[in-house]
Design an enzyme around this catalytic site. Structure first.
Site, PDB file in Angstrom:
ATOM      1  N   HIS A 220       0.846  -1.196   0.000  1.00  0.00           N
ATOM      2  CA  HIS A 220       0.000   0.000   0.000  1.00  0.00           C
ATOM      3  C   HIS A 220       0.881   1.245   0.000  1.00  0.00           C
ATOM      4  O   HIS A 220       1.964   1.255   0.588  1.00  0.00           O
ATOM      5  CB  HIS A 220      -0.923  -0.006   1.223  1.00  0.00           C
ATOM      6  CG  HIS A 220      -1.986   1.044   1.156  1.00  0.00           C
ATOM      7  ND1 HIS A 220      -1.742   2.359   1.481  1.00  0.00           N
ATOM      8  CD2 HIS A 220      -3.288   0.983   0.764  1.00  0.00           C
ATOM      9  CE1 HIS A 220      -2.856   3.062   1.295  1.00  0.00           C
ATOM     10  NE2 HIS A 220      -3.802   2.247   0.860  1.00  0.00           N
TER      11      HIS A 220
ATOM     12  N   GLU B 280      -3.584   2.048  -7.331  1.00  0.00           N
ATOM     13  CA  GLU B 280      -3.962   3.181  -6.496  1.00  0.00           C
ATOM     14  C   GLU B 280      -3.087   4.384  -6.822  1.00  0.00           C
ATOM     15  O   GLU B 280      -1.956   4.476  -6.329  1.00  0.00           O
ATOM     16  CB  GLU B 280      -3.759   2.843  -5.016  1.00  0.00           C
ATOM     17  CG  GLU B 280      -4.586   1.693  -4.502  1.00  0.00           C
ATOM     18  CD  GLU B 280      -4.542   1.664  -2.974  1.00  0.00           C
ATOM     19  OE1 GLU B 280      -5.601   1.797  -2.382  1.00  0.00           O
ATOM     20  OE2 GLU B 280      -3.449   1.542  -2.409  1.00  0.00           O
TER      21      GLU B 280
END
Length: 249
Positions: free
Chosen positions: A96, A166
Protein backbone atom coordinates in the site's frame (compact mmCIF):
# COMPACT_ATOMS: atom_id res chain seq x y z
CA UNK A 1 -14.92 -7.09 -17.24
CA UNK A 2 -14.54 -10.67 -18.45
CA UNK A 3 -17.13 -13.04 -17.00
CA UNK A 4 -14.34 -15.17 -15.53
CA UNK A 5 -13.17 -12.34 -13.23
CA UNK A 6 -15.27 -12.14 -10.08
CA UNK A 7 -15.86 -8.55 -8.96
CA UNK A 8 -13.70 -7.84 -5.88
CA UNK A 9 -14.30 -5.17 -3.24
CA UNK A 10 -11.78 -4.67 -0.44
CA UNK A 11 -12.35 -2.37 2.52
CA UNK A 12 -9.13 -1.04 4.08
CA UNK A 13 -10.02 0.27 7.53
CA UNK A 14 -6.45 1.55 8.02
CA UNK A 15 -5.68 2.70 11.60
CA UNK A 16 -9.29 3.49 12.46
CA UNK A 17 -12.05 2.30 14.76
CA UNK A 18 -12.63 0.80 18.17
CA UNK A 19 -14.64 -2.30 19.02
CA UNK A 20 -17.81 -0.27 19.57
CA UNK A 21 -18.02 1.54 16.23
CA UNK A 22 -16.44 -1.31 14.27
CA UNK A 23 -19.06 -3.61 15.81
CA UNK A 24 -21.77 -1.26 14.51
CA UNK A 25 -20.16 -1.23 11.05
CA UNK A 26 -19.99 -5.03 11.07
CA UNK A 27 -23.70 -5.23 11.96
CA UNK A 28 -24.44 -3.05 8.90
CA UNK A 29 -22.24 -5.19 6.65
CA UNK A 30 -23.74 -8.44 7.90
CA UNK A 31 -27.22 -7.17 7.04
CA UNK A 32 -26.14 -6.02 3.57
CA UNK A 33 -26.91 -7.80 0.35
CA UNK A 34 -23.67 -9.16 -1.10
CA UNK A 35 -24.20 -10.24 -4.72
CA UNK A 36 -23.20 -13.83 -5.48
CA UNK A 37 -20.82 -12.61 -8.19
CA UNK A 38 -18.94 -10.25 -5.85
CA UNK A 39 -16.13 -11.09 -3.42
CA UNK A 40 -15.87 -8.84 -0.37
CA UNK A 41 -12.85 -8.57 1.95
CA UNK A 42 -12.39 -6.26 4.96
CA UNK A 43 -8.97 -5.33 6.36
CA UNK A 44 -9.23 -4.25 10.01
CA UNK A 45 -6.31 -3.02 12.10
CA UNK A 46 -4.16 -5.94 13.28
CA UNK A 47 -5.49 -5.74 16.85
CA UNK A 48 -9.02 -6.35 15.55
CA UNK A 49 -8.46 -9.17 13.04
CA UNK A 50 -9.75 -11.77 15.49
CA UNK A 51 -12.67 -9.54 16.53
CA UNK A 52 -13.67 -8.87 12.90
CA UNK A 53 -13.43 -12.54 11.88
CA UNK A 54 -15.59 -13.62 14.82
CA UNK A 55 -18.27 -10.97 14.19
CA UNK A 56 -18.38 -10.74 10.38
CA UNK A 57 -20.68 -12.98 8.38
CA UNK A 58 -18.68 -15.75 6.63
CA UNK A 59 -19.71 -14.22 3.25
CA UNK A 60 -17.15 -11.47 3.98
CA UNK A 61 -13.47 -12.44 4.14
CA UNK A 62 -10.91 -10.77 6.40
CA UNK A 63 -7.49 -9.42 5.42
CA UNK A 64 -4.50 -8.09 7.34
CA UNK A 65 -3.15 -4.71 6.24
CA UNK A 66 0.47 -5.85 6.19
CA UNK A 67 2.76 -8.73 7.15
CA UNK A 68 6.46 -9.55 7.37
CA UNK A 69 8.55 -11.73 5.06
CA UNK A 70 9.41 -14.58 7.47
CA UNK A 71 7.51 -17.04 9.66
CA UNK A 72 8.74 -16.16 13.17
CA UNK A 73 11.60 -14.40 14.89
CA UNK A 74 13.02 -11.33 16.58
CA UNK A 75 11.04 -8.77 14.57
CA UNK A 76 9.38 -6.58 17.18
CA UNK A 77 6.04 -5.16 16.09
CA UNK A 78 5.67 -7.37 13.01
CA UNK A 79 3.16 -10.12 12.22
CA UNK A 80 3.62 -13.15 9.99
CA UNK A 81 1.22 -14.73 7.48
CA UNK A 82 0.99 -17.75 9.78
CA UNK A 83 -0.33 -15.55 12.60
CA UNK A 84 -2.77 -13.87 10.24
CA UNK A 85 -4.16 -17.25 9.17
CA UNK A 86 -4.31 -18.37 12.81
CA UNK A 87 -6.68 -15.44 13.48
CA UNK A 88 -8.95 -16.58 10.64
CA UNK A 89 -7.94 -14.05 7.98
CA UNK A 90 -7.27 -15.31 4.46
CA UNK A 91 -5.89 -12.21 2.69
CA UNK A 92 -3.21 -9.59 3.21
CA UNK A 93 -2.77 -6.13 1.67
CA UNK A 94 0.85 -5.56 0.59
CA UNK A 95 2.64 -2.57 -0.93
CA UNK A 96 0.00 0.00 0.00
CA UNK A 97 1.25 3.50 -0.80
CA UNK A 98 1.24 4.39 2.90
CA UNK A 99 3.61 1.47 3.55
CA UNK A 100 5.78 2.59 0.63
CA UNK A 101 5.83 6.34 1.26
CA UNK A 102 5.16 6.80 5.01
CA UNK A 103 7.13 3.77 6.21
CA UNK A 104 9.72 3.60 3.43
CA UNK A 105 9.08 0.05 2.23
CA UNK A 106 11.04 -0.73 -0.93
CA UNK A 107 9.83 -2.61 -3.99
CA UNK A 108 12.28 -5.36 -3.04
CA UNK A 109 10.85 -5.80 0.48
CA UNK A 110 7.29 -5.78 -0.84
CA UNK A 111 8.25 -8.47 -3.36
CA UNK A 112 9.72 -10.63 -0.57
CA UNK A 113 6.55 -10.18 1.50
CA UNK A 114 4.39 -11.18 -1.48
CA UNK A 115 6.42 -14.35 -2.03
CA UNK A 116 6.25 -15.37 1.63
CA UNK A 117 2.54 -14.59 2.07
CA UNK A 118 1.66 -16.65 -1.02
CA UNK A 119 3.89 -19.53 0.12
CA UNK A 120 1.96 -19.55 3.41
CA UNK A 121 -1.38 -19.76 1.59
CA UNK A 122 -2.69 -16.21 1.98
CA UNK A 123 -4.32 -14.33 -0.87
CA UNK A 124 -2.46 -11.10 -1.67
CA UNK A 125 -3.92 -7.72 -2.59
CA UNK A 126 -0.79 -6.20 -4.14
CA UNK A 127 -0.85 -2.41 -4.46
CA UNK A 128 0.89 -0.26 -7.04
CA UNK A 129 0.52 3.36 -8.12
CA UNK A 130 2.23 6.60 -9.06
CA UNK A 131 2.62 9.86 -7.13
CA UNK A 132 1.35 13.19 -8.47
CA UNK A 133 4.78 14.40 -9.62
CA UNK A 134 5.27 11.10 -11.48
CA UNK A 135 1.92 11.45 -13.27
CA UNK A 136 2.70 15.06 -14.16
CA UNK A 137 6.12 14.00 -15.47
CA UNK A 138 4.38 11.49 -17.75
CA UNK A 139 6.01 8.42 -16.17
CA UNK A 140 2.91 6.70 -14.72
CA UNK A 141 3.44 3.68 -16.97
CA UNK A 142 7.15 3.35 -16.12
CA UNK A 143 6.46 3.54 -12.36
CA UNK A 144 3.57 1.07 -12.24
CA UNK A 145 5.29 -1.38 -14.60
CA UNK A 146 8.43 -1.38 -12.42
CA UNK A 147 6.34 -1.97 -9.29
CA UNK A 148 4.35 -4.72 -11.02
CA UNK A 149 7.51 -6.44 -12.26
CA UNK A 150 8.89 -6.83 -8.72
CA UNK A 151 5.57 -8.33 -7.62
CA UNK A 152 5.36 -10.60 -10.68
CA UNK A 153 8.90 -11.88 -10.09
CA UNK A 154 7.68 -13.18 -6.72
CA UNK A 155 4.42 -14.81 -7.83
CA UNK A 156 4.17 -18.46 -8.84
CA UNK A 157 0.37 -18.78 -8.65
CA UNK A 158 -1.59 -15.75 -9.86
CA UNK A 159 -4.95 -17.20 -8.81
CA UNK A 160 -4.29 -15.89 -5.27
CA UNK A 161 -3.29 -12.38 -6.36
CA UNK A 162 -5.42 -9.29 -6.87
CA UNK A 163 -3.59 -6.27 -8.31
CA UNK A 164 -4.74 -2.93 -6.85
CA UNK A 165 -3.95 0.21 -8.84
CA UNK A 166 -3.96 3.18 -6.50
CA UNK A 167 -2.80 6.51 -7.89
CA UNK A 168 -1.17 7.98 -4.78
CA UNK A 169 -2.44 11.48 -5.64
CA UNK A 170 -6.02 10.19 -5.35
CA UNK A 171 -5.76 8.45 -1.96
CA UNK A 172 -7.59 10.29 0.79
CA UNK A 173 -7.49 13.53 -1.20
CA UNK A 174 -11.00 13.50 -2.60
CA UNK A 175 -9.45 13.48 -6.09
CA UNK A 176 -10.49 10.41 -8.01
CA UNK A 177 -8.92 9.29 -11.27
CA UNK A 178 -11.59 9.68 -13.93
CA UNK A 179 -13.08 6.39 -15.08
CA UNK A 180 -11.14 6.93 -18.32
CA UNK A 181 -7.83 7.48 -16.47
CA UNK A 182 -8.41 4.35 -14.39
CA UNK A 183 -9.38 2.27 -17.42
CA UNK A 184 -6.31 3.46 -19.36
CA UNK A 185 -3.88 2.32 -16.63
CA UNK A 186 -5.76 -0.94 -15.96
CA UNK A 187 -5.73 -1.77 -19.67
CA UNK A 188 -1.98 -1.11 -19.85
CA UNK A 189 -1.38 -3.25 -16.76
CA UNK A 190 -3.32 -6.10 -18.34
CA UNK A 191 -1.21 -5.65 -21.46
CA UNK A 192 1.95 -5.80 -19.33
CA UNK A 193 0.78 -9.08 -17.74
CA UNK A 194 0.04 -10.50 -21.19
CA UNK A 195 3.49 -9.58 -22.50
CA UNK A 196 5.49 -10.47 -19.39
CA UNK A 197 3.57 -13.28 -17.68
CA UNK A 198 0.96 -14.91 -19.91
CA UNK A 199 -2.26 -14.25 -21.77
CA UNK A 200 -4.13 -16.55 -19.36
CA UNK A 201 -2.89 -14.62 -16.32
CA UNK A 202 -3.73 -11.30 -17.99
CA UNK A 203 -7.28 -12.48 -18.68
CA UNK A 204 -7.93 -13.99 -15.24
CA UNK A 205 -6.16 -11.61 -12.83
CA UNK A 206 -8.39 -9.04 -11.20
CA UNK A 207 -7.11 -5.47 -11.36
CA UNK A 208 -8.97 -3.26 -8.90
CA UNK A 209 -8.94 0.51 -8.41
CA UNK A 210 -8.27 2.42 -5.20
CA UNK A 211 -8.24 6.15 -4.57
CA UNK A 212 -11.14 8.10 -3.05
CA UNK A 213 -13.77 5.61 -4.25
CA UNK A 214 -17.23 6.59 -2.96
CA UNK A 215 -20.82 5.53 -3.37
CA UNK A 216 -21.14 8.37 -5.90
CA UNK A 217 -18.14 7.46 -8.08
CA UNK A 218 -18.21 3.67 -7.94
CA UNK A 219 -20.81 2.81 -10.59
CA UNK A 220 -19.12 4.58 -13.49
CA UNK A 221 -15.70 3.24 -12.47
CA UNK A 222 -17.13 -0.29 -12.21
CA UNK A 223 -18.53 -0.04 -15.75
CA UNK A 224 -15.01 0.15 -17.24
CA UNK A 225 -14.01 -3.12 -18.94
CA UNK A 226 -10.70 -3.53 -17.09
CA UNK A 227 -11.80 -2.32 -13.64
CA UNK A 228 -12.56 -5.51 -11.70
CA UNK A 229 -13.42 -3.94 -8.36
CA UNK A 230 -12.13 -1.57 -5.70
CA UNK A 231 -9.87 -1.16 -2.72
CA UNK A 232 -11.77 1.33 -0.59
CA UNK A 233 -10.33 3.41 2.24
CA UNK A 234 -12.41 6.02 4.08
CA UNK A 235 -15.74 5.00 2.54
CA UNK A 236 -15.29 1.41 3.79
CA UNK A 237 -15.95 2.68 7.34
CA UNK A 238 -19.31 4.15 6.31
CA UNK A 239 -22.66 2.62 5.33
CA UNK A 240 -22.01 3.71 1.71
CA UNK A 241 -19.55 0.79 1.50
CA UNK A 242 -22.65 -1.31 0.86
CA UNK A 243 -23.36 0.78 -2.28
CA UNK A 244 -19.80 0.17 -3.46
CA UNK A 245 -20.17 -3.58 -2.90
CA UNK A 246 -23.21 -3.39 -5.18
CA UNK A 247 -21.57 -1.16 -7.82
CA UNK A 248 -22.09 -3.76 -10.58
CA UNK A 249 -25.75 -4.39 -9.80
Amino acid sequence: MAPSRKFFVGGNWKMNGRKKNLGELITTLNAAKVPADTEVVCAPPTAYIDFARQKLDPKIAVAAQNCYKVTNGAFTGEISPGMIKDCGATWVVLGHSERRHVFGESDELIGQKVAHALSEGLGVIACIGEKLDEREAGITEKVVFEQTKVIADNVKDWSKVVLAYEPVWAIGTGKTATPQQAQEVHEKLRGWLKSNVSDAVAQSTRIIYGGSVTGATCKELASQPDVDGFLVGGASLKPEFVDIINAKQ
